[in-house]
Write an enzyme that holds these catalytic residues in place. Structure first.
Site, PDB file in Angstrom:
ATOM      1  N   SER A  11       0.853  -1.192   0.000  1.00  0.00           N
ATOM      2  CA  SER A  11       0.000   0.000   0.000  1.00  0.00           C
ATOM      3  C   SER A  11       0.883   1.234   0.000  1.00  0.00           C
ATOM      4  O   SER A  11       1.622   1.486   0.968  1.00  0.00           O
ATOM      5  CB  SER A  11      -0.886   0.025   1.249  1.00  0.00           C
ATOM      6  OG  SER A  11      -1.364   1.346   1.445  1.00  0.00           O
ATOM      7  N   HIS A  36      -1.236  -1.494  -4.275  1.00  0.00           N
ATOM      8  CA  HIS A  36      -2.473  -1.124  -3.577  1.00  0.00           C
ATOM      9  C   HIS A  36      -2.521   0.398  -3.425  1.00  0.00           C
ATOM     10  O   HIS A  36      -1.605   1.017  -2.893  1.00  0.00           O
ATOM     11  CB  HIS A  36      -2.522  -1.821  -2.218  1.00  0.00           C
ATOM     12  CG  HIS A  36      -3.839  -1.682  -1.522  1.00  0.00           C
ATOM     13  ND1 HIS A  36      -4.955  -2.401  -1.891  1.00  0.00           N
ATOM     14  CD2 HIS A  36      -4.220  -0.895  -0.482  1.00  0.00           C
ATOM     15  CE1 HIS A  36      -5.965  -2.076  -1.098  1.00  0.00           C
ATOM     16  NE2 HIS A  36      -5.552  -1.153  -0.234  1.00  0.00           N
ATOM     17  N   ASP A  38      -4.678   3.469  -2.039  1.00  0.00           N
ATOM     18  CA  ASP A  38      -5.726   3.841  -1.078  1.00  0.00           C
ATOM     19  C   ASP A  38      -6.239   5.252  -1.340  1.00  0.00           C
ATOM     20  O   ASP A  38      -5.487   6.221  -1.218  1.00  0.00           O
ATOM     21  CB  ASP A  38      -5.173   3.764   0.345  1.00  0.00           C
ATOM     22  CG  ASP A  38      -5.043   2.332   0.824  1.00  0.00           C
ATOM     23  OD1 ASP A  38      -6.033   1.579   0.727  1.00  0.00           O
ATOM     24  OD2 ASP A  38      -3.946   1.964   1.286  1.00  0.00           O
ATOM     25  N   MET A  40      -8.730   8.149  -0.163  1.00  0.00           N
ATOM     26  CA  MET A  40      -9.484   8.606   1.020  1.00  0.00           C
ATOM     27  C   MET A  40      -9.966  10.030   0.811  1.00  0.00           C
ATOM     28  O   MET A  40      -9.231  10.855   0.264  1.00  0.00           O
ATOM     29  CB  MET A  40      -8.577   8.547   2.247  1.00  0.00           C
ATOM     30  CG  MET A  40      -8.024   7.162   2.498  1.00  0.00           C
ATOM     31  SD  MET A  40      -6.836   7.193   3.840  1.00  0.00           S
ATOM     32  CE  MET A  40      -6.535   5.449   4.046  1.00  0.00           C
ATOM     33  N   HIS A  69      -8.379   0.991  -3.979  1.00  0.00           N
ATOM     34  CA  HIS A  69      -9.286   0.806  -2.837  1.00  0.00           C
ATOM     35  C   HIS A  69      -9.944   2.149  -2.550  1.00  0.00           C
ATOM     36  O   HIS A  69      -9.316   3.048  -1.991  1.00  0.00           O
ATOM     37  CB  HIS A  69      -8.459   0.299  -1.639  1.00  0.00           C
ATOM     38  CG  HIS A  69      -9.232   0.200  -0.365  1.00  0.00           C
ATOM     39  ND1 HIS A  69      -8.629   0.010   0.858  1.00  0.00           N
ATOM     40  CD2 HIS A  69     -10.576   0.272  -0.112  1.00  0.00           C
ATOM     41  CE1 HIS A  69      -9.554  -0.033   1.812  1.00  0.00           C
ATOM     42  NE2 HIS A  69     -10.732   0.131   1.255  1.00  0.00           N
ATOM     43  N   MET A  71     -12.138   4.639  -0.693  1.00  0.00           N
ATOM     44  CA  MET A  71     -12.770   4.971   0.593  1.00  0.00           C
ATOM     45  C   MET A  71     -13.375   6.355   0.405  1.00  0.00           C
ATOM     46  O   MET A  71     -12.921   7.340   1.003  1.00  0.00           O
ATOM     47  CB  MET A  71     -11.734   4.914   1.715  1.00  0.00           C
ATOM     48  CG  MET A  71     -11.285   3.498   2.043  1.00  0.00           C
ATOM     49  SD  MET A  71      -9.720   3.420   2.941  1.00  0.00           S
ATOM     50  CE  MET A  71      -8.577   3.422   1.562  1.00  0.00           C
ATOM     51  N   MET A 140     -11.293  -5.803   5.426  1.00  0.00           N
ATOM     52  CA  MET A 140     -10.481  -4.899   6.243  1.00  0.00           C
ATOM     53  C   MET A 140     -10.208  -5.568   7.589  1.00  0.00           C
ATOM     54  O   MET A 140     -11.134  -6.048   8.256  1.00  0.00           O
ATOM     55  CB  MET A 140     -11.218  -3.580   6.493  1.00  0.00           C
ATOM     56  CG  MET A 140     -11.499  -2.733   5.262  1.00  0.00           C
ATOM     57  SD  MET A 140     -10.050  -2.348   4.273  1.00  0.00           S
ATOM     58  CE  MET A 140      -9.008  -1.499   5.453  1.00  0.00           C
ATOM     59  N   PHE A 146      -6.250   4.923   8.063  1.00  0.00           N
ATOM     60  CA  PHE A 146      -4.838   5.159   8.387  1.00  0.00           C
ATOM     61  C   PHE A 146      -4.025   3.888   8.221  1.00  0.00           C
ATOM     62  O   PHE A 146      -4.524   2.785   8.484  1.00  0.00           O
ATOM     63  CB  PHE A 146      -4.700   5.652   9.840  1.00  0.00           C
ATOM     64  CG  PHE A 146      -5.500   6.890  10.100  1.00  0.00           C
ATOM     65  CD1 PHE A 146      -5.007   8.137   9.755  1.00  0.00           C
ATOM     66  CD2 PHE A 146      -6.781   6.798  10.626  1.00  0.00           C
ATOM     67  CE1 PHE A 146      -5.768   9.273   9.955  1.00  0.00           C
ATOM     68  CE2 PHE A 146      -7.547   7.935  10.827  1.00  0.00           C
ATOM     69  CZ  PHE A 146      -7.039   9.193  10.489  1.00  0.00           C
ATOM     70  N   ASP A 178      -6.587  -6.469   4.324  1.00  0.00           N
ATOM     71  CA  ASP A 178      -5.961  -5.140   4.347  1.00  0.00           C
ATOM     72  C   ASP A 178      -5.964  -4.590   5.764  1.00  0.00           C
ATOM     73  O   ASP A 178      -7.023  -4.332   6.331  1.00  0.00           O
ATOM     74  CB  ASP A 178      -6.773  -4.221   3.409  1.00  0.00           C
ATOM     75  CG  ASP A 178      -6.170  -2.828   3.261  1.00  0.00           C
ATOM     76  OD1 ASP A 178      -5.126  -2.541   3.853  1.00  0.00           O
ATOM     77  OD2 ASP A 178      -6.795  -2.032   2.521  1.00  0.00           O
ATOM     78  N   SER A 201       2.760  -0.259   6.060  1.00  0.00           N
ATOM     79  CA  SER A 201       3.862   0.087   6.965  1.00  0.00           C
ATOM     80  C   SER A 201       4.885  -1.048   7.087  1.00  0.00           C
ATOM     81  O   SER A 201       6.082  -0.791   7.216  1.00  0.00           O
ATOM     82  CB  SER A 201       3.310   0.473   8.342  1.00  0.00           C
ATOM     83  OG  SER A 201       2.425  -0.515   8.823  1.00  0.00           O
TER      84      SER A 201
HETATM   85  C1  DX5 Z   1      -6.303   1.607   5.605  1.00  0.00           C
HETATM   86  C2  DX5 Z   1      -5.784   1.271   4.227  1.00  0.00           C
HETATM   87  C3  DX5 Z   1      -4.691   0.269   4.211  1.00  0.00           C
HETATM   88  C4  DX5 Z   1      -3.454   0.681   4.915  1.00  0.00           C
HETATM   89  C5  DX5 Z   1      -2.644  -0.546   5.248  1.00  0.00           C
HETATM   90  O1  DX5 Z   1      -7.403   2.434   5.491  1.00  0.00           O
HETATM   91  O2  DX5 Z   1      -6.841   0.744   3.444  1.00  0.00           O
HETATM   92  O3  DX5 Z   1      -4.390  -0.144   2.894  1.00  0.00           O
HETATM   93  O4  DX5 Z   1      -2.696   1.602   4.228  1.00  0.00           O
HETATM   94  O5  DX5 Z   1      -1.573  -0.147   6.000  1.00  0.00           O
HETATM   95  P1  DX5 Z   1      -0.836  -1.083   7.064  1.00  0.00           P
HETATM   96  O6  DX5 Z   1      -0.305  -2.251   6.324  1.00  0.00           O
HETATM   97  O7  DX5 Z   1       0.236  -0.196   7.594  1.00  0.00           O
HETATM   98  O8  DX5 Z   1      -1.844  -1.467   8.101  1.00  0.00           O
HETATM   99 ZN    ZN Z   2      -6.460  -0.276   1.438  1.00  0.00          ZN
END
Ligand code: DX5
Ligand code: ZN
Length: 224
Positions: A11, A36, A38, A40, A69, A71, A140, A146, A178, A201
């Site tokens: 991600s 991936h 994300d 938001m 993804h 959101m 999820m 985050f 995820d 991370s």
């Molecule tokens: C959260 C995201 C994830 C996130 C995963 O809202 O959808 O993709 O970045 O990060 P880690 O692997 O650090 O939990």
């Molecule tokens: Zn994600």
């Protein structure tokens, strides 16, 4: 049954945004299978990230499919934008759409694979009338918004239940997890039934991406 195929999807939310193109190249060289992405909107989730312009800018930098993804709410209007920007897979949350079946159709008509995303407390009943049109189910294992959160272990039996439903459907549907995926829990997540693993991370906060991705692949190999 043939051995499962496993995929690692870094991600880029946890990447260095000042060097995003290089970061994408680095995870691809390190053995990643998907990118991936994300998205938001500071409305559906309490954070603001990246949109179609960034997706289009990264598209020529990698051969990996871009796993978007969403959101965001509302979700329909932005789907053609991401298809144009080169997304390979587009996933959305049922809570973000008034007409889930229509949103899935929009994604497929745009030429992308379609995914439905379940928050930890979102019931699987949303699969009842959708699974036959989905290419991916994304579970999820944190509440979205985050990177860097802790994996919620109660998602493990949910993964197993989704795997059971996919098997019963007889279709090839990827099962992605995820949130909080690390070297030390990825085998348990694979055993529960997942085949595709988002990791932000765990990869981007480590000094050696190939080391982490290699250890993740070794941990899941042979689990199913
Ligand atoms: C959260 C995201 C994830 C996130 C995963 O809202 O959808 O993709 O970045 O990060 P880690 O692997 O650090 O939990
Ligand atoms: Zn994600």
């Amino acid at each position: 049954m043939p051995a499962a195929t496993f995929r690692i999807a870094p991600s880029i939310l946890s990447a260095d945004f000042a060097r995003l193109g290089d970061e994408v190249g680095a995870v691809e060289a390190a053995g990643a299978d998907l990118l991936h992405f994300d998205v938001m909107d500071n409305h559906f989730v309490p954070n603001l990230s990246i949109g179609p312009l960034v997706c289009a800018a990264l598209r020529p930098r990698t051969k990996m499919p871009i796993d978007v993804h969403l959101m965001v709410k509302p979700v329909d209007r932005i789907i053609p934008e991401f298809a144009k920007a080169g997304a390979g897979i587009i996933s959305f949350h049922p809570e973000a759409s008034d007409h889930v079946d229509r949103t899935i159709a929009l994604i497929r008509e745009a030429g992308c694979k379609a995914g439905l995303v379940f928050n930890p407390a979102t019931p699987l009943s949303h699969l009842d009338h959708t699974l036959d049109k989905l290419d991916l189910v994304l579970l999820m294992s944190v509440n979205p918004g985050f990177g860097g959160q802790q994996f919620i272990p109660s998602v493990l039996p949910k993964i197993t239940e989704v795997r059971r439903r996919i098997q019963a459907s007889g279709r090839e549907v990827w099962l992605e997890v995820d949130g909080g995926v690390k070297i030390d829990n990825i085998a348990a997540i694979a055993k529960a039934g997942a085949d595709t693993f988002v990791a932000g991370s765990a990869i981007f906060n480590a000094p050696d991406y190939a080391d982490v991705i290699g250890k993740m692949k070794a941990a899941v190999a042979g689990t199913r």
